[in-house]
Motif scaffolding. Structure first.
Motif, mmCIF file in Angstrom:
data_model
loop_
_atom_site.group_PDB
_atom_site.id
_atom_site.type_symbol
_atom_site.label_atom_id
_atom_site.label_comp_id
_atom_site.label_asym_id
_atom_site.label_seq_id
_atom_site.Cartn_x
_atom_site.Cartn_y
_atom_site.Cartn_z
ATOM 1 N N MET A 82 70.845 27.845 20.341
ATOM 2 C CA MET A 82 71.762 28.666 19.547
ATOM 3 C C MET A 82 72.179 27.996 18.239
ATOM 4 S SD MET A 82 71.971 31.691 20.548
ATOM 5 C CE MET A 82 73.407 32.239 19.634
ATOM 6 N N LEU A 83 71.664 26.795 17.966
ATOM 7 C CA LEU A 83 71.801 26.246 16.623
ATOM 8 C C LEU A 83 70.824 26.941 15.674
ATOM 9 C CD1 LEU A 83 72.282 22.452 17.423
ATOM 10 C CD2 LEU A 83 74.020 24.106 16.682
ATOM 11 N N ARG A 84 69.887 27.715 16.244
ATOM 12 C CA ARG A 84 68.959 28.542 15.462
ATOM 13 C C ARG A 84 69.040 29.977 15.991
ATOM 14 N NH1 ARG A 84 63.115 26.084 14.410
ATOM 15 N NH2 ARG A 84 63.198 27.586 12.704
ATOM 16 N N PRO A 85 70.188 30.634 15.829
ATOM 17 C CA PRO A 85 70.372 31.966 16.424
ATOM 18 C C PRO A 85 69.365 32.998 15.917
ATOM 19 C CG PRO A 85 72.149 31.474 14.878
ATOM 20 C CD PRO A 85 71.371 30.204 15.065
ATOM 21 N N ARG A 86 68.927 32.878 14.678
ATOM 22 C CA ARG A 86 67.935 33.840 14.163
ATOM 23 C C ARG A 86 66.626 33.730 14.926
ATOM 24 N NH1 ARG A 86 67.155 32.768 8.280
ATOM 25 N NH2 ARG A 86 65.616 34.405 8.524
ATOM 26 N N MET A 87 66.267 32.533 15.366
ATOM 27 C CA MET A 87 65.033 32.360 16.128
ATOM 28 C C MET A 87 65.197 32.857 17.563
ATOM 29 S SD MET A 87 62.799 31.367 13.993
ATOM 30 C CE MET A 87 63.703 32.580 13.014
ATOM 31 N N CYS A 88 66.394 32.702 18.113
ATOM 32 C CA CYS A 88 66.665 33.276 19.439
ATOM 33 C C CYS A 88 66.583 34.798 19.374
ATOM 34 C CB CYS A 88 68.034 32.838 19.938
ATOM 35 S SG CYS A 88 68.159 31.094 20.335
ATOM 36 N N GLU A 89 67.147 35.365 18.328
ATOM 37 C CA GLU A 89 67.103 36.816 18.156
ATOM 38 C C GLU A 89 65.664 37.290 17.940
ATOM 39 O OE1 GLU A 89 67.023 40.661 16.438
ATOM 40 O OE2 GLU A 89 66.590 38.895 15.234
ATOM 41 N N ALA A 90 64.884 36.541 17.175
ATOM 42 C CA ALA A 90 63.472 36.897 16.965
ATOM 43 C C ALA A 90 62.718 36.879 18.285
ATOM 44 C CB ALA A 90 62.831 35.942 15.958
ATOM 45 N N ALA A 91 62.974 35.872 19.116
ATOM 46 C CA ALA A 91 62.318 35.808 20.429
ATOM 47 C C ALA A 91 62.687 37.017 21.278
ATOM 48 C CB ALA A 91 62.708 34.514 21.148
ATOM 49 N N SER A 92 63.928 37.491 21.148
ATOM 50 C CA SER A 92 64.351 38.655 21.938
ATOM 51 C C SER A 92 63.634 39.926 21.493
ATOM 52 C CB SER A 92 65.867 38.839 21.871
ATOM 53 O OG SER A 92 66.266 39.408 20.643
ATOM 54 N N ARG A 93 63.175 39.970 20.246
ATOM 55 C CA ARG A 93 62.405 41.130 19.764
ATOM 56 C C ARG A 93 60.921 41.001 20.104
ATOM 57 N NH1 ARG A 93 64.652 39.767 14.926
ATOM 58 N NH2 ARG A 93 62.561 39.474 14.101
ATOM 59 N N ILE A 94 60.406 39.784 20.064
ATOM 60 C CA ILE A 94 58.971 39.559 20.241
ATOM 61 C C ILE A 94 58.562 39.628 21.709
ATOM 62 C CG2 ILE A 94 57.155 37.813 19.980
ATOM 63 C CD1 ILE A 94 58.726 36.919 17.387
ATOM 64 N N PHE A 95 59.373 39.062 22.586
ATOM 65 C CA PHE A 95 59.025 38.986 23.999
ATOM 66 C C PHE A 95 59.825 39.999 24.811
ATOM 67 C CE2 PHE A 95 58.241 34.780 22.200
ATOM 68 C CZ PHE A 95 56.912 34.605 22.555
ATOM 69 N N ASP A 96 59.195 40.512 25.864
ATOM 70 C CA ASP A 96 59.888 41.444 26.759
ATOM 71 C C ASP A 96 60.958 40.746 27.590
ATOM 72 O OD1 ASP A 96 58.201 43.473 25.887
ATOM 73 O OD2 ASP A 96 56.850 43.303 27.609
ATOM 74 N N HIS A 97 60.728 39.483 27.893
ATOM 75 C CA HIS A 97 61.609 38.754 28.804
ATOM 76 C C HIS A 97 61.999 37.397 28.219
ATOM 77 C CE1 HIS A 97 60.233 41.768 31.631
ATOM 78 N NE2 HIS A 97 58.998 41.420 31.354
#
Length: 138
Positions: A82-97
């Motif tokens: 969560m020091l890179r929240p934009r990357m966490c959010e991107a992963a939530s769009r790219i991957f189903d799980h």
């Protein structure tokens, strides 16, 4: 149950079936950052040298490449993801799980992901290992 809820159940069932009954790779574990805001006494992460982090565009391209190769689930690690929240959010769009491991000190973002919160016993034990974190709840 609405259509979206049925699709989520179907996707989870398909992932579980693929994982259990085929030799197909379904899940990627991704270290999205080398940094952490804590220095937990038991953690090896901050004690070891790490390669340079990918910048945001390269990390998104990397995750999309994994998805294109059939990875529908991603375990997101760090350091502290969560020091890179934009990357966490991107992963939530790219991957189903997406499954994000966090120490919880940076809060939880409102995107679709499963969260794993690291805790180490009672408050006293936890704080002795990780240090006392600032409160994130107002």
């Amino acid at each position: 149950m609405n259509w979206s809820g049925k699709m989520k159940i179907h996707k989870k069932a398909r992932l579980l079936y693929t994982w259990a009954f085929t030799n197909t790779k379904t899940t990627a574990a991704i270290d999205i950052t080398n940094t952490c805001n804590l220095k937990c006494s038991h953690c090896y992460w901050w004690k070891e040298e790490r390669p340079a982090e990918l910048d945001d565009d390269s990390m998104v391209a990397f995750m999309k490449g994994l998805r294109a190769r059939g990875m529908t689930a991603a375990i997101i690690y760090g350091g502290e993801p969560m020091l890179r929240p934009r990357m966490c959010e991107a992963a939530s769009r790219i991957f189903d799980h997406p499954l994000i491991f966090t120490n919880g000190t940076q809060g939880f973002a409102p995107f679709d992901a499963q969260w794993i919160l690291s805790l180490d016993g009672t408050r006293e034990v936890h704080d002795s290992i990780r240090g006392r974190a600032p409160s994130i709840v107002p």
